[in-house]
Design a protein around this motif. Structure first.
Motif, PDB file in Angstrom:
ATOM      1  N   LEU A 136       0.930  -1.304   0.146  1.00  0.00           N
ATOM      2  CA  LEU A 136       0.084  -0.178   0.041  1.00  0.00           C
ATOM      3  C   LEU A 136       0.902   1.311  -0.218  1.00  0.00           C
ATOM      4  CD1 LEU A 136      -3.011   0.628   0.370  1.00  0.00           C
ATOM      5  CD2 LEU A 136      -2.693   1.052   2.563  1.00  0.00           C
ATOM      6  N   LEU A 137       1.886   1.185   0.692  1.00  0.00           N
ATOM      7  CA  LEU A 137       2.708   2.486   0.830  1.00  0.00           C
ATOM      8  C   LEU A 137       4.001   2.305  -0.492  1.00  0.00           C
ATOM      9  CD1 LEU A 137       3.704   2.274   4.669  1.00  0.00           C
ATOM     10  CD2 LEU A 137       2.374   3.983   3.318  1.00  0.00           C
ATOM     11  N   TRP A 138       3.870   1.405  -1.130  1.00  0.00           N
ATOM     12  CA  TRP A 138       4.915   1.367  -2.226  1.00  0.00           C
ATOM     13  C   TRP A 138       5.052   2.699  -3.081  1.00  0.00           C
ATOM     14  CZ3 TRP A 138       4.351   1.732  -7.772  1.00  0.00           C
ATOM     15  CH2 TRP A 138       5.917   1.459  -8.441  1.00  0.00           C
ATOM     16  N   PRO A 139       3.676   3.189  -3.388  1.00  0.00           N
ATOM     17  CA  PRO A 139       3.798   4.499  -4.487  1.00  0.00           C
ATOM     18  C   PRO A 139       4.813   5.492  -3.554  1.00  0.00           C
ATOM     19  CG  PRO A 139       1.696   3.677  -4.162  1.00  0.00           C
ATOM     20  CD  PRO A 139       2.403   2.762  -3.332  1.00  0.00           C
ATOM     21  N   LEU A 140       4.840   5.697  -2.452  1.00  0.00           N
ATOM     22  CA  LEU A 140       5.625   6.649  -1.627  1.00  0.00           C
ATOM     23  C   LEU A 140       7.059   6.574  -1.979  1.00  0.00           C
ATOM     24  CD1 LEU A 140       3.452   7.074   1.568  1.00  0.00           C
ATOM     25  CD2 LEU A 140       3.570   8.542  -0.405  1.00  0.00           C
ATOM     26  N   THR A 141       7.481   5.097  -2.100  1.00  0.00           N
ATOM     27  CA  THR A 141       8.902   5.000  -2.356  1.00  0.00           C
ATOM     28  C   THR A 141       9.609   5.686  -3.498  1.00  0.00           C
ATOM     29  OG1 THR A 141       8.537   2.908  -3.744  1.00  0.00           O
ATOM     30  CG2 THR A 141       8.534   2.600  -1.536  1.00  0.00           C
ATOM     31  N   ILE A 142       8.454   6.110  -4.376  1.00  0.00           N
ATOM     32  CA  ILE A 142       8.980   6.755  -5.719  1.00  0.00           C
ATOM     33  C   ILE A 142       9.631   8.117  -5.049  1.00  0.00           C
ATOM     34  CG2 ILE A 142       8.229   8.114  -7.660  1.00  0.00           C
ATOM     35  CD1 ILE A 142       5.901   5.967  -7.815  1.00  0.00           C
ATOM     36  N   ILE A 143       9.139   8.734  -4.046  1.00  0.00           N
ATOM     37  CA  ILE A 143       9.620   9.946  -3.484  1.00  0.00           C
ATOM     38  C   ILE A 143      11.144   9.861  -2.889  1.00  0.00           C
ATOM     39  CG2 ILE A 143       9.519  11.671  -1.561  1.00  0.00           C
ATOM     40  CD1 ILE A 143       6.410  11.254  -1.409  1.00  0.00           C
ATOM     41  N   THR A 144      11.210   8.646  -2.361  1.00  0.00           N
ATOM     42  CA  THR A 144      12.534   8.214  -1.755  1.00  0.00           C
ATOM     43  C   THR A 144      13.782   8.060  -2.981  1.00  0.00           C
ATOM     44  OG1 THR A 144      11.746   7.139   0.324  1.00  0.00           O
ATOM     45  CG2 THR A 144      13.972   6.674  -0.269  1.00  0.00           C
ATOM     46  N   THR A 145      13.322   7.355  -3.887  1.00  0.00           N
ATOM     47  CA  THR A 145      13.913   7.272  -5.152  1.00  0.00           C
ATOM     48  C   THR A 145      14.393   8.414  -5.876  1.00  0.00           C
ATOM     49  OG1 THR A 145      12.761   4.959  -5.504  1.00  0.00           O
ATOM     50  CG2 THR A 145      14.047   5.781  -7.444  1.00  0.00           C
ATOM     51  N   LEU A 146      13.376   9.289  -6.019  1.00  0.00           N
ATOM     52  CA  LEU A 146      13.721  10.658  -6.870  1.00  0.00           C
ATOM     53  C   LEU A 146      14.743  11.441  -6.008  1.00  0.00           C
ATOM     54  CD1 LEU A 146      10.000  11.667  -8.018  1.00  0.00           C
ATOM     55  CD2 LEU A 146      12.108  11.077  -9.257  1.00  0.00           C
ATOM     56  N   ASN A 167      17.017  10.401  -3.918  1.00  0.00           N
ATOM     57  CA  ASN A 167      18.470   9.708  -4.202  1.00  0.00           C
ATOM     58  C   ASN A 167      18.820  10.043  -5.586  1.00  0.00           C
ATOM     59  OD1 ASN A 167      18.474   8.361  -1.629  1.00  0.00           O
ATOM     60  ND2 ASN A 167      17.513   6.605  -2.480  1.00  0.00           N
ATOM     61  N   LEU A 168      18.052  10.276  -6.596  1.00  0.00           N
ATOM     62  CA  LEU A 168      18.525  10.263  -7.905  1.00  0.00           C
ATOM     63  C   LEU A 168      19.010  11.917  -7.959  1.00  0.00           C
ATOM     64  CD1 LEU A 168      15.690   8.676 -10.150  1.00  0.00           C
ATOM     65  CD2 LEU A 168      18.298   8.144 -10.126  1.00  0.00           C
ATOM     66  N   ILE A 169      18.384  12.829  -7.547  1.00  0.00           N
ATOM     67  CA  ILE A 169      18.743  14.126  -7.271  1.00  0.00           C
ATOM     68  C   ILE A 169      20.209  14.280  -6.582  1.00  0.00           C
ATOM     69  CG2 ILE A 169      18.299  16.355  -6.430  1.00  0.00           C
ATOM     70  CD1 ILE A 169      15.147  15.600  -6.611  1.00  0.00           C
ATOM     71  N   LYS A 199      24.886  15.551  -7.926  1.00  0.00           N
ATOM     72  CA  LYS A 199      25.864  16.567  -7.140  1.00  0.00           C
ATOM     73  C   LYS A 199      27.190  16.196  -7.719  1.00  0.00           C
ATOM     74  CE  LYS A 199      23.458  17.328  -2.612  1.00  0.00           C
ATOM     75  NZ  LYS A 199      23.662  17.230  -1.486  1.00  0.00           N
ATOM     76  N   LEU A 200      27.928  17.426  -7.616  1.00  0.00           N
ATOM     77  CA  LEU A 200      29.505  17.280  -8.030  1.00  0.00           C
ATOM     78  C   LEU A 200      30.106  16.688  -6.842  1.00  0.00           C
ATOM     79  CD1 LEU A 200      30.159  20.552  -9.613  1.00  0.00           C
ATOM     80  CD2 LEU A 200      30.059  18.574 -10.637  1.00  0.00           C
ATOM     81  N   GLN A 202      24.815   7.853   1.541  1.00  0.00           N
ATOM     82  CA  GLN A 202      23.881   8.345   0.546  1.00  0.00           C
ATOM     83  C   GLN A 202      24.213   9.747   0.397  1.00  0.00           C
ATOM     84  OE1 GLN A 202      22.790   6.426   3.359  1.00  0.00           O
ATOM     85  NE2 GLN A 202      22.869   4.697   1.991  1.00  0.00           N
ATOM     86  N   ASP A 203      25.226  10.232   0.922  1.00  0.00           N
ATOM     87  CA  ASP A 203      25.691  11.787   0.658  1.00  0.00           C
ATOM     88  C   ASP A 203      26.703  11.597  -0.420  1.00  0.00           C
ATOM     89  OD1 ASP A 203      26.797  14.040   0.713  1.00  0.00           O
ATOM     90  OD2 ASP A 203      27.229  14.273   2.793  1.00  0.00           O
TER      91      ASP A 203
END
Length: 306
Positions: free
Chosen positions: A18-28, A30-32, A36-37, A126-127
Motif C-alpha cells: 500500500l505504501l509502495w507508491p511513496l517509495t518513488i519520493i525516496t527514489t527521486l 536519491n537520484l537528485i 551533485k558534484l 547516501q551523501d
C-alpha cells in the motif's frame, strides 16, 4: 530517526504494498543527490554506512577500523551532527578523534594535517557530495534486508541495486549465507566480511541474579542475543526507539519495575552514555569488543584500499 521498526518491514505484506507508491519520493531524492558534484579530498577517505535503516553495527566497525589504522596514520572521524544522536557522538568521542559537522565536505576541509592522515565517516553513504576512496555497507545478520523494500514500504534507504556502486559489505553477527547470496545477486564482485560482538566485561556481572534488560538501539535483538549467549537470566526486556532520549519518567519506570521484581538493570554502552546525568540511577552496561572474522584478511584489505 527515532523509531521502533514496524513489523511490516520484515516481510512483504499488504501495508508495505500500500505504501509502495511513496517509495518513488525516496527514489527521486536519491537520484537528485547523485547529480551533485563530488568533492575529492586530499587525504584517503573511508565511509562506513548502511542501506538498511539503523542497527547494523556501523559505529562499532568505524571504531574498529580507527583502531586498526591509528598505529600508522593520524585518523579523523567525521560524523554529521544530529541532535538526536548524542549517544553515538559520545561513544565516538570516547574512542576516536571525532569531528562533528553540519556538512561533511566542510568537515573534510577543516582537517589541516594532511600527511599520513585518513578520514573515516560514520554514516554518509547516501551523501553523494563526496567521492570516497572506500565505501563499506553494513548489514545485521539478524535483520538482513527486511522485506527488501525502500522507505517507507520497507527499511531500506535506497534500492539494493545500489550495491553495485559500493566496495565492500560487512555483516554484523553470525554468517548469514542467504543474506550473502542476496547481496551478491546485486554485485558479484563485492567483498564480504563479517564479525560479531563479544562481551568484554563479563566478570563485572553476577550471573546468578535476575536482570531487566533495556535499550534504545536500531536492532535490539543484537543486545538481547549477546546477553543470552553469556547466560544472563533476563526476566524482562524493554525496547525504546533508536537514539531514544530518556527522561525522568522513563528512569522512574525502570527503577520501579526493577524494584518490584528484584531485578538488576542492564543496558548497552551506547544507552549508558545518555544515563549518566541521572543521579541515583544504577544500571550496569555491557562493554563489547567487535571481533572481525578473518581479521588478517580484513586488515590487509583496508590498508590496500588506502
Amino acid at each position: 530517526m527515532k523509531l521502533i521498526k514496524p513489523e511490516f518491514w520484515k516481510n512483504h505484506n499488504f501495508i508495505s504494498l500500500l505504501l509502495w507508491p511513496l517509495t518513488i519520493i525516496t527514489t527521486l531524492v536519491n537520484l537528485i543527490k547523485k547529480n551533485k558534484l563530488k568533492y575529492k579530498a586530499k587525504i584517503p577517505t573511508i565511509c562506513i554506512g548502511n542501506i538498511y535503516l539503523g542497527g547494523t553495527g556501523k559505529t562499532q566497525l568505524a571504531i574498529k577500523i580507527n583502531q586498526i589504522l591509528k598505529k600508522k596514520y593520524k585518523i579523523f572521524l567525521i560524523k554529521k551532527k544530529y541532535n538526536n544522536q548524542i549517544d553515538e557522538q559520545k561513544l565516538l568521542r570516547k574512542y576516536t578523534n571525532l569531528i562533528l559537522t553540519e556538512n561533511r565536505v566542510e568537515g573534510l576541509k577543516r582537517i589541516k594535517r594532511i600527511e599520513k592522515s585518513i578520514c573515516l565517516f560514520d554514516d554518509g553513504l547516501q551523501d553523494q557530495s563526496i567521492k570516497y576512496d572506500l565505501s563499506i555497507v553494513c548489514f545485521s545478520s539478524v535483520s538482513g534486508v527486511g522485506n527488501g523494500m525502500v522507505l517507507p514500504s520497507g527499511p531500506l534507504r535506497e534500492s539494493l541495486r545500489e550495491l553495485k556502486n559500493y566496495d565492500a559489505v560487512f555483516i554484523n553477527g553470525i554468517k548469514n549465507y542467504s543474506l550473502i547470496k542476496n547481496i551478491r545477486s546485486f554485485n558479484k564482485k563485492i567483498n564480504v566480511f563479517s564479525g560479531k560482538y563479544y562481551l568484554q566485561n563479563i566478570k563485572k556481572f553476577n550471573l546468578k541474579l535476575n536482570y531487566l534488560a533495556f535499550c534504545g538501539i536500531g536492532t535490539p535483538e543484537n543486545f538481547f542475543n549477546l546477553l543470552s549467549e553469556n547466560k544472563f537470566n533476563v526476566k524482562q526486556k524493554i525496547i525504546f526507539p533508536d537514539h531514544y532520549t530518556y527522561d525522568f519518567n522513563d528512569i522512574n519506570k525502570l527503577k520501579n519495575l526493577a524494584k518490584k521484581d528484584n531485578l538488576k538493570l542492564i543496558t548497552t554502552e551506547k544507552d549508558f552514555m545518555k544515563l549518566k546525568k541521572f543521579r541515583n540511577f544504577h544500571a550496569q552496561h555491557t562493554n563489547v569488543d567487535f571481533r572481525i572474522d578473518d581479521f588478517s584478511n580484513f586488515k590487509k584489505y583496508i590498508f590496500k584500499a588506502i
